[in-house]
Design an enzyme around this catalytic site. Structure first.
Site, PDB file in Angstrom:
ATOM      1  N   LYS A  53       0.840  -1.210   0.000  1.00  0.00           N
ATOM      2  CA  LYS A  53       0.000   0.000   0.000  1.00  0.00           C
ATOM      3  C   LYS A  53       0.870   1.254   0.000  1.00  0.00           C
ATOM      4  O   LYS A  53       0.626   2.197  -0.747  1.00  0.00           O
ATOM      5  CB  LYS A  53      -0.937  -0.008   1.222  1.00  0.00           C
ATOM      6  CG  LYS A  53      -2.070  -1.008   1.061  1.00  0.00           C
ATOM      7  CD  LYS A  53      -2.834  -1.247   2.348  1.00  0.00           C
ATOM      8  CE  LYS A  53      -3.826  -2.406   2.135  1.00  0.00           C
ATOM      9  NZ  LYS A  53      -4.469  -2.857   3.360  1.00  0.00           N
ATOM     10  N   GLN A  97      -4.389  -1.418   9.541  1.00  0.00           N
ATOM     11  CA  GLN A  97      -4.367  -2.764   8.971  1.00  0.00           C
ATOM     12  C   GLN A  97      -4.995  -3.772   9.948  1.00  0.00           C
ATOM     13  O   GLN A  97      -4.634  -3.803  11.118  1.00  0.00           O
ATOM     14  CB  GLN A  97      -2.914  -3.162   8.651  1.00  0.00           C
ATOM     15  CG  GLN A  97      -2.783  -4.496   7.958  1.00  0.00           C
ATOM     16  CD  GLN A  97      -3.410  -4.505   6.566  1.00  0.00           C
ATOM     17  OE1 GLN A  97      -3.298  -3.555   5.803  1.00  0.00           O
ATOM     18  NE2 GLN A  97      -4.080  -5.587   6.226  1.00  0.00           N
ATOM     19  N   ASP A 120     -11.062   3.329   3.983  1.00  0.00           N
ATOM     20  CA  ASP A 120     -11.473   1.924   3.867  1.00  0.00           C
ATOM     21  C   ASP A 120     -13.000   1.823   3.808  1.00  0.00           C
ATOM     22  O   ASP A 120     -13.543   0.808   3.366  1.00  0.00           O
ATOM     23  CB  ASP A 120     -10.966   1.124   5.079  1.00  0.00           C
ATOM     24  CG  ASP A 120      -9.803   0.217   4.738  1.00  0.00           C
ATOM     25  OD1 ASP A 120      -9.619  -0.069   3.535  1.00  0.00           O
ATOM     26  OD2 ASP A 120      -9.095  -0.213   5.665  1.00  0.00           O
TER      27      ASP A 120
END
Ligand code: NAP
Length: 285
Positions: A53, A97, A120
């Site tokens: 990422k 994460q 997200d």
């Protein structure tokens, strides 16, 4: 009939080129998009994901921050870091994460991220915005699936879409996005008797289950668009999806492969959400 392949690698490259161009324009105007990625603990797979990422951010010209903490990092310390990033004007997206160590309440952490930076799209408020059709962040994987469907040129108005799976991160938001495009949507799950009854009527099938061979050729309407979200391993240990590719490709009109379909799109849509976040800030400035 052999289905046309929907190439997620190619689409991803095209979208990242577009993101890089828009980023250059924003940066020149003093609004370089910024993504903060936080990882707690030493799960090797998670470390690979966050490295990918952060690398992707660099490739498109984003500012990025990677914060790594030991597995015993406290929940409060993590919440404090999120509060600081919420207030940081150089950061337009915050990603924590998953999974987090057991002593940290993941939902508390997700809800602590400012809705305006929840790239997200996992928070309850982001889910509410999606449901209400308000501007906000679409969870990356379903957002990527919509982009893949778009490449077929098929207008979803009046089409019947079947989503297999109802998770908060894939199945449910996928169904809402298809609904927004005026598809008639059916959601199937582990309690659905006769899955094939539903999928055989579908112009679009999105499989997000996590079980290989969930969708086989005899369960697909000729010409349908089939999007395979699943990530599984076959008997030889090779990556495969939820769809029995060999039989379904003989019936479907369009199909995503695994690997090379939905997978590459997820990070790309994370970049897209971060870019859109920065563009919103720039518009208000
Ligand atoms: P999840 O939370 O485990 O949800 C799976 C869903 O499948 C559940 O709603 C479950 O129903 C349903 N299901 C299970 N067995 C079924 C059956 N026999 N028939 C119909 N439905 C069934 O998984 P997820 O997070 O949504 O992920 C799904 C898959 O996509 C996984 O393989 C995951 O690794 C993959 N994934 C890929 C990406 C990517 O970037 N490519 C991103 C995210 C996820 P119930 O609700 O009734 O239990």
């Amino acid at each position: 009939m052999t289905a046309q392949l929907i190439d997620g690698v190619k689409l991803s490259q095209q979208l990242r080129a577009d993101i890089a161009a828009r980023t250059a324009a924003l940066t020149a105007a003093g609004h370089q998009p910024g993504l903060a990625v936080i990882i707690v603990g030493d799960d090797p797979a998670s470390h690979v994901y966050v490295r990918n990422k952060v690398k992707a951010c660099g490739d498109v010209g984003f500012h990025s921050v990677l914060e790594k903490y030991e597995a015993d990092f406290s929940e409060q310390a993590l919440l404090d870091r999120i509060a600081a990033l919420n207030a940081d004007p150089a950061i337009h997206g915050i990603l924590v994460q998953m999974p987090l160590p057991k002593h940290i309440d993941a939902s508390k952490v997700i809800e602590a991220i400012a809705t305006s930076k929840d790239v997200d799209g996992y928070s309850v408020l982001s889910a509410g915005e999606l449901m209400a059709g308000l501007e906000g962040f679409r969870p990356c994987t379903p957002y990527g699936c919509m982009k893949l469907i778009e490449t077929t040129g098929v207008n979803l108005r009046g089409k019947h879409a079947v989503v297999i799976g109802r998770s908060n991160t894939v199945g449910k938001p996928m169904a809402l996005l298809l609904l927004q495009q005026n598809a008639t949507v059916t959601i199937c799950h582990s309690g659905t008797p006769d899955l094939g009854y539903h999928t055989r009527q579908a112009d679009v099938v999105v499989a997000a289950v996590g079980r290989r061979n969930t969708l086989t050729g005899d369960m697909v309407k000729p010409g349908a668009i089939v999007i395979d979200v699943g990530i599984n391993r076959n008997d030889e240990g090779k990556l495969c999806g939820d769809v029995d590719f060999d039989s379904v490709k003989e019936v479907a009109g369009h199909i995503t492969p695994v690997p090379g379909g939905v997978g590459p799109m997820t990070i790309t849509m994370l970049l897209m959400n971060t870019l859109e976040s920065a563009e919103r800030v720039a518009k208000r400035a």
